[in-house]
Motif scaffolding. Structure first.
Motif, short mmCIF file in Angstrom:
data_model
loop_
_atom_site.label_atom_id
_atom_site.label_comp_id
_atom_site.label_asym_id
_atom_site.label_seq_id
_atom_site.Cartn_x
_atom_site.Cartn_y
_atom_site.Cartn_z
N GLU A 92 30.66 80.60 90.79
CA GLU A 92 30.49 79.72 91.96
C GLU A 92 30.81 80.47 93.26
O GLU A 92 30.13 80.29 94.27
CB GLU A 92 31.36 78.47 91.84
CG GLU A 92 30.98 77.58 90.67
CD GLU A 92 29.54 77.07 90.75
OE1 GLU A 92 29.08 76.71 91.86
OE2 GLU A 92 28.88 77.04 89.70
N ASP A 93 31.85 81.28 93.22
CA ASP A 93 32.23 82.04 94.41
C ASP A 93 31.12 83.03 94.79
O ASP A 93 30.79 83.19 95.96
CB ASP A 93 33.54 82.79 94.19
CG ASP A 93 34.72 81.85 94.04
OD1 ASP A 93 34.62 80.68 94.49
OD2 ASP A 93 35.75 82.27 93.48
N ALA A 94 30.53 83.68 93.79
CA ALA A 94 29.45 84.64 94.05
C ALA A 94 28.24 83.93 94.64
O ALA A 94 27.61 84.42 95.59
CB ALA A 94 29.07 85.37 92.77
N VAL B 261 26.62 84.70 98.36
CA VAL B 261 25.21 85.00 98.57
C VAL B 261 24.59 83.98 99.53
O VAL B 261 23.85 84.35 100.44
CB VAL B 261 24.44 85.04 97.23
CG1 VAL B 261 22.93 85.14 97.47
CG2 VAL B 261 24.92 86.20 96.37
N GLN B 262 24.93 82.72 99.35
CA GLN B 262 24.39 81.68 100.24
C GLN B 262 24.84 81.92 101.68
O GLN B 262 24.03 81.83 102.60
CB GLN B 262 24.86 80.30 99.78
CG GLN B 262 24.35 79.19 100.66
CD GLN B 262 24.81 77.81 100.18
OE1 GLN B 262 25.42 77.68 99.14
NE2 GLN B 262 24.49 76.80 100.95
N ASN B 263 26.10 82.27 101.88
CA ASN B 263 26.59 82.55 103.23
C ASN B 263 25.88 83.76 103.83
O ASN B 263 25.55 83.76 105.02
CB ASN B 263 28.10 82.79 103.21
CG ASN B 263 28.88 81.53 102.91
OD1 ASN B 263 28.36 80.42 103.02
ND2 ASN B 263 30.12 81.69 102.51
N ALA B 264 25.65 84.78 103.01
CA ALA B 264 24.96 85.98 103.49
C ALA B 264 23.52 85.66 103.88
O ALA B 264 23.04 86.13 104.92
CB ALA B 264 25.00 87.08 102.43
N VAL B 265 22.85 84.85 103.07
CA VAL B 265 21.47 84.47 103.39
C VAL B 265 21.43 83.67 104.68
O VAL B 265 20.60 83.93 105.57
CB VAL B 265 20.84 83.66 102.22
CG1 VAL B 265 19.53 83.02 102.64
CG2 VAL B 265 20.64 84.57 101.01
N GLU C 269 13.01 87.89 96.38
CA GLU C 269 12.66 88.91 95.39
C GLU C 269 13.89 89.57 94.77
O GLU C 269 13.88 89.97 93.61
CB GLU C 269 11.79 89.96 96.08
CG GLU C 269 11.27 91.04 95.20
CD GLU C 269 10.38 91.99 95.99
OE1 GLU C 269 10.59 93.20 95.88
OE2 GLU C 269 9.50 91.50 96.73
N ASN C 270 14.98 89.68 95.52
CA ASN C 270 16.16 90.42 95.07
C ASN C 270 17.40 89.56 94.88
O ASN C 270 18.51 90.09 94.81
CB ASN C 270 16.47 91.54 96.08
CG ASN C 270 15.38 92.56 96.13
OD1 ASN C 270 15.22 93.34 95.21
ND2 ASN C 270 14.58 92.53 97.18
N GLN C 271 17.23 88.26 94.73
CA GLN C 271 18.38 87.37 94.66
C GLN C 271 19.31 87.67 93.49
O GLN C 271 20.53 87.52 93.61
CB GLN C 271 17.92 85.92 94.65
CG GLN C 271 17.05 85.53 93.48
CD GLN C 271 16.48 84.14 93.63
OE1 GLN C 271 17.04 83.30 94.32
NE2 GLN C 271 15.36 83.89 92.98
N GLU C 272 18.77 88.12 92.38
CA GLU C 272 19.61 88.44 91.22
C GLU C 272 20.50 89.64 91.51
O GLU C 272 21.67 89.67 91.11
CB GLU C 272 18.76 88.68 89.98
CG GLU C 272 18.10 87.42 89.48
CD GLU C 272 17.14 87.67 88.33
OE1 GLU C 272 17.11 88.80 87.80
OE2 GLU C 272 16.42 86.73 87.98
N LYS C 273 19.97 90.65 92.19
CA LYS C 273 20.77 91.81 92.58
C LYS C 273 21.90 91.40 93.51
O LYS C 273 23.02 91.88 93.40
CB LYS C 273 19.91 92.85 93.30
CG LYS C 273 18.96 93.60 92.42
CD LYS C 273 18.21 94.62 93.25
CE LYS C 273 17.26 95.43 92.41
NZ LYS C 273 16.57 96.44 93.21
#
Length: 162
Positions: A32-34, A38-42, A15-19
Motif C-alpha cells: 500500500e505504501d508503494a 507511485v500515486q504521489n509521484a504521478v 507503460e512503466n507503472q510496474e517498474k
C-alpha cells in the motif's frame, strides 16, 4: 506542444507503472505504501510537467520524482535508516519478492544515496549517466559510491555465507 508532452508523459507512466511500483516497494517495503508513493509521484509529475525542458529526459525526470517521493515518504514516516543501517520501525514485507528480500535487507543498510544508486543501476537498469542526472550528482561520484557499495555488499554477504 504542451498537450503532446502531457500525452507522452502519461503514456510513459502507464507503460512503466510496474517498474515504478517495484522501485517504490524497494524503498518503503509495503504494498500500500508503494502504491501511495507511485500515486504521489504521478500526481507531482502531472502537476509540474510544464517545467520539463527536454522531452528526451522524461525517464530521468520521472525517476528523480519517484526517488524523491520515496525518500520523502520514509522521512515522513520516520523510517529512514539510522547510522547503523537499521530501520526505526519494523515494516511489512510482501511475499513474492523472496529472491530479493535478503539483498534488499543488505542494501537498506547502506547510506541513502548509495542505496538509490544501486537500486537504479541494477533493479531499474539505468545507465550511470542517467543515475547521475536523477540524483543530481557528479558521474564520478556515482561510480565511486556504486563500487564502494558493491564492495561492501560483497564482503557482508560473503560473511553470512561462511
Amino acid at each position: 506542444m504542451k498537450q503532446d508532452l502531457y500525452d507522452k508523459i502519461t503514456a510513459y507512466i502507464i507503460e512503466n507503472q510496474e517498474k515504478f511500483y517495484r522501485l517504490a516497494y524497494s524503498y518503503v517495503r509495503g504494498r500500500e505504501d508503494a502504491l501511495d508513493v507511485v500515486q504521489n509521484a504521478v500526481c507531482r509529475a502531472l502537476e509540474h510537467y510544464g517545467k520539463l525542458r527536454n522531452e528526451e529526459a522524461i525517464r530521468t525526470w520521472f525517476y528523480r520524482i519517484l526517488v524523491n517521493e520515496s525518500l520523502l515518504f520514509l522521512k515522513e514516516k520516520n523510517r529512514l535508516p539510522l547510522e547503523d543501517g537499521e530501520l526505526t520501525e519494523v515494516s511489512y514485507e510482501e511475499k513474492g519478492f523472496e529472491v530479493q528480500e535478503d539483498l534488499n535487507r543488505y542494501i537498506s543498510q547502506l547510506d541513502g544515496e548509495t542505496q538509490t544508486i544501486i537500486r537504479l543501476r541494477f533493479f531499474e537498469e539505468l545507465s550511470l549517466k542517467e543515475i547521475a542526472e536523477i540524483t543530481e550528482t557528479n558521474l564520478n561520484t556515482v561510480k565511486a559510491k556504486l563500487y564502494r557499495g558493491l564492495k561492501w555488499l560483497k564482503v557482508n554477504i560473503q560473511e553470512v555465507d561462511l
